[in-house]
Design a protein around this motif. Sequence first.
Motif, PDB file in Angstrom:
ATOM      1  N   GLU A  68      48.498  33.221  44.584  1.00 45.88           N
ATOM      2  CA  GLU A  68      49.760  32.877  45.243  1.00 45.88           C
ATOM      3  C   GLU A  68      49.778  31.452  45.801  1.00 45.88           C
ATOM      4  OE1 GLU A  68      52.296  35.101  44.980  1.00 45.88           O
ATOM      5  OE2 GLU A  68      50.847  36.398  43.987  1.00 45.88           O
ATOM      6  N   GLY A  69      48.713  30.694  45.604  1.00 43.14           N
ATOM      7  CA  GLY A  69      48.664  29.321  46.086  1.00 43.14           C
ATOM      8  C   GLY A  69      49.554  28.411  45.260  1.00 43.14           C
ATOM      9  N   GLU A  70      50.128  27.438  45.929  1.00 40.23           N
ATOM     10  CA  GLU A  70      50.977  26.464  45.246  1.00 40.23           C
ATOM     11  C   GLU A  70      50.129  25.283  44.808  1.00 40.23           C
ATOM     12  OE1 GLU A  70      54.431  25.303  47.438  1.00 40.23           O
ATOM     13  OE2 GLU A  70      54.813  27.350  48.108  1.00 40.23           O
ATOM     14  N   PRO A  71      50.459  24.701  43.665  1.00 39.88           N
ATOM     15  CA  PRO A  71      49.717  23.513  43.234  1.00 39.88           C
ATOM     16  C   PRO A  71      49.871  22.393  44.265  1.00 39.88           C
ATOM     17  CG  PRO A  71      51.251  24.264  41.534  1.00 39.88           C
ATOM     18  CD  PRO A  71      51.514  25.080  42.748  1.00 39.88           C
ATOM     19  N   THR A  72      48.886  21.522  44.304  1.00 37.95           N
ATOM     20  CA  THR A  72      48.974  20.404  45.237  1.00 37.95           C
ATOM     21  C   THR A  72      50.020  19.410  44.764  1.00 37.95           C
ATOM     22  OG1 THR A  72      47.187  19.259  44.099  1.00 37.95           O
ATOM     23  CG2 THR A  72      46.584  20.607  45.997  1.00 37.95           C
ATOM     24  N   ASP A  73      50.429  18.559  45.655  1.00 34.02           N
ATOM     25  CA  ASP A  73      51.447  17.546  45.380  1.00 34.02           C
ATOM     26  C   ASP A  73      51.010  16.687  44.190  1.00 34.02           C
ATOM     27  OD1 ASP A  73      52.663  14.806  45.634  1.00 34.02           O
ATOM     28  OD2 ASP A  73      53.742  15.838  47.234  1.00 34.02           O
ATOM     29  N   PRO A  74      51.831  16.626  43.135  1.00 30.65           N
ATOM     30  CA  PRO A  74      51.424  15.876  41.944  1.00 30.65           C
ATOM     31  C   PRO A  74      51.414  14.358  42.157  1.00 30.65           C
ATOM     32  CG  PRO A  74      53.650  16.713  41.693  1.00 30.65           C
ATOM     33  CD  PRO A  74      53.113  17.279  42.978  1.00 30.65           C
ATOM     34  N   VAL A  75      52.105  13.879  43.173  1.00 31.25           N
ATOM     35  CA  VAL A  75      52.162  12.437  43.420  1.00 31.25           C
ATOM     36  C   VAL A  75      51.121  12.006  44.441  1.00 31.25           C
ATOM     37  CG1 VAL A  75      53.617  10.538  44.223  1.00 31.25           C
ATOM     38  CG2 VAL A  75      54.607  12.373  42.832  1.00 31.25           C
ATOM     39  N   TYR A  76      51.029  12.706  45.561  1.00 32.64           N
ATOM     40  CA  TYR A  76      50.156  12.287  46.650  1.00 32.64           C
ATOM     41  C   TYR A  76      48.889  13.127  46.799  1.00 32.64           C
ATOM     42  CZ  TYR A  76      54.109   9.402  47.807  1.00 32.64           C
ATOM     43  OH  TYR A  76      55.124   8.487  47.732  1.00 32.64           O
ATOM     44  N   GLY A  77      48.782  14.214  46.080  1.00 28.05           N
ATOM     45  CA  GLY A  77      47.571  15.019  46.109  1.00 28.05           C
ATOM     46  C   GLY A  77      46.510  14.399  45.212  1.00 28.05           C
ATOM     47  N   PRO A  78      45.292  14.888  45.278  1.00 22.85           N
ATOM     48  CA  PRO A  78      44.220  14.340  44.442  1.00 22.85           C
ATOM     49  C   PRO A  78      44.532  14.488  42.958  1.00 22.85           C
ATOM     50  CG  PRO A  78      43.330  15.864  46.072  1.00 22.85           C
ATOM     51  CD  PRO A  78      44.817  15.975  46.135  1.00 22.85           C
ATOM     52  N   GLN A 132      43.778  39.368  51.045  1.00 29.12           N
ATOM     53  CA  GLN A 132      44.465  40.648  51.102  1.00 29.12           C
ATOM     54  C   GLN A 132      43.436  41.775  51.112  1.00 29.12           C
ATOM     55  OE1 GLN A 132      47.846  40.952  51.416  1.00 29.12           O
ATOM     56  NE2 GLN A 132      47.688  38.742  51.657  1.00 29.12           N
ATOM     57  N   PRO A 133      43.688  42.815  51.875  1.00 26.48           N
ATOM     58  CA  PRO A 133      42.783  43.980  51.842  1.00 26.48           C
ATOM     59  C   PRO A 133      42.716  44.532  50.408  1.00 26.48           C
ATOM     60  CG  PRO A 133      44.321  44.163  53.674  1.00 26.48           C
ATOM     61  CD  PRO A 133      44.765  42.989  52.835  1.00 26.48           C
ATOM     62  N   PRO A 134      41.567  45.052  50.012  1.00 28.83           N
ATOM     63  CA  PRO A 134      41.383  45.530  48.639  1.00 28.83           C
ATOM     64  C   PRO A 134      42.457  46.520  48.192  1.00 28.83           C
ATOM     65  CG  PRO A 134      39.289  45.521  49.760  1.00 28.83           C
ATOM     66  CD  PRO A 134      40.332  45.186  50.789  1.00 28.83           C
ATOM     67  N   GLU A 136      45.595  46.678  49.005  1.00 34.82           N
ATOM     68  CA  GLU A 136      46.853  45.984  48.713  1.00 34.82           C
ATOM     69  C   GLU A 136      46.754  45.202  47.418  1.00 34.82           C
ATOM     70  OE1 GLU A 136      48.736  43.823  51.886  1.00 34.82           O
ATOM     71  OE2 GLU A 136      47.910  45.207  53.367  1.00 34.82           O
ATOM     72  N   GLN A 137      45.563  44.675  47.111  1.00 28.94           N
ATOM     73  CA  GLN A 137      45.403  43.953  45.859  1.00 28.94           C
ATOM     74  C   GLN A 137      45.602  44.881  44.682  1.00 28.94           C
ATOM     75  OE1 GLN A 137      41.543  42.186  46.199  1.00 28.94           O
ATOM     76  NE2 GLN A 137      42.310  40.345  47.174  1.00 28.94           N
ATOM     77  N   LEU A 138      45.109  46.107  44.789  1.00 29.12           N
ATOM     78  CA  LEU A 138      45.264  47.052  43.696  1.00 29.12           C
ATOM     79  C   LEU A 138      46.714  47.455  43.502  1.00 29.12           C
ATOM     80  CD1 LEU A 138      42.183  49.380  44.316  1.00 29.12           C
ATOM     81  CD2 LEU A 138      42.449  47.636  42.542  1.00 29.12           C
ATOM     82  N   SER A 139      47.477  47.536  44.591  1.00 30.92           N
ATOM     83  CA  SER A 139      48.866  47.956  44.459  1.00 30.92           C
ATOM     84  C   SER A 139      49.719  46.895  43.778  1.00 30.92           C
ATOM     85  CB  SER A 139      49.448  48.299  45.838  1.00 30.92           C
ATOM     86  OG  SER A 139      49.545  47.137  46.623  1.00 30.92           O
ATOM     87  N   LEU A 140      49.232  45.657  43.722  1.00 28.24           N
ATOM     88  CA  LEU A 140      49.980  44.603  43.061  1.00 28.24           C
ATOM     89  C   LEU A 140      49.809  44.653  41.549  1.00 28.24           C
ATOM     90  CD1 LEU A 140      49.151  41.602  45.425  1.00 28.24           C
ATOM     91  CD2 LEU A 140      51.271  42.901  45.334  1.00 28.24           C
ATOM     92  N   LEU A 141      48.796  45.352  41.062  1.00 29.67           N
ATOM     93  CA  LEU A 141      48.526  45.401  39.636  1.00 29.67           C
ATOM     94  C   LEU A 141      49.401  46.322  38.912  1.00 29.67           C
ATOM     95  CD1 LEU A 141      44.651  45.373  39.740  1.00 29.67           C
ATOM     96  CD2 LEU A 141      46.158  43.476  39.269  1.00 29.67           C
TER      97      LEU A 141
END
Length: 141
Positions: A68-78, A132-134, A136-141
């Motif tokens: 669920e992480g967003e990519p870093t800034d394409p201009v100012y990120g590494p 996430q607790p284990p 909850e991770q399974l319920s997303l599958l």
Amino acid sequence: MGTWDVGPFDNDTAADFSYTLDEAAADARAGIILGTLTRVIDTAGYLEAPEAEEAVAAAALVAAQCPEGEPTDPVYGPEEPLPDLTGLRDLALQALDRVMTEPSELMDLWDESNGAPWRTHIRNLRNVLTPQPPGEQLSLL
């Protein structure tokens, strides 16, 4: 404060931090991020804005590698590749907590302006970094 928006790389300090990471040897980048996070966590007194801005950027780099992480800034990120940072999730959370705890110059500066969108962005980073607790991770599958 050379800030132009609420994102973790939307300030001069974070852009400079990204440049520092890009210029570092590949095997030194994780250590720079680790050092940035622990320096902020270990700050008992007044936390200066530049250190806090670097910590928020470092936490965003860790979050970018999480589900669920967003990519870093394409201009100012590494631009250069980073090693696996997911083992730094807990430290990234602690650093964000410290940034949001008095005495914190960055928090004070945002409170003087419309800080609600910035706080929302920090909360979103925290949500991504919080494992996430284990069950909850399974319920997303």
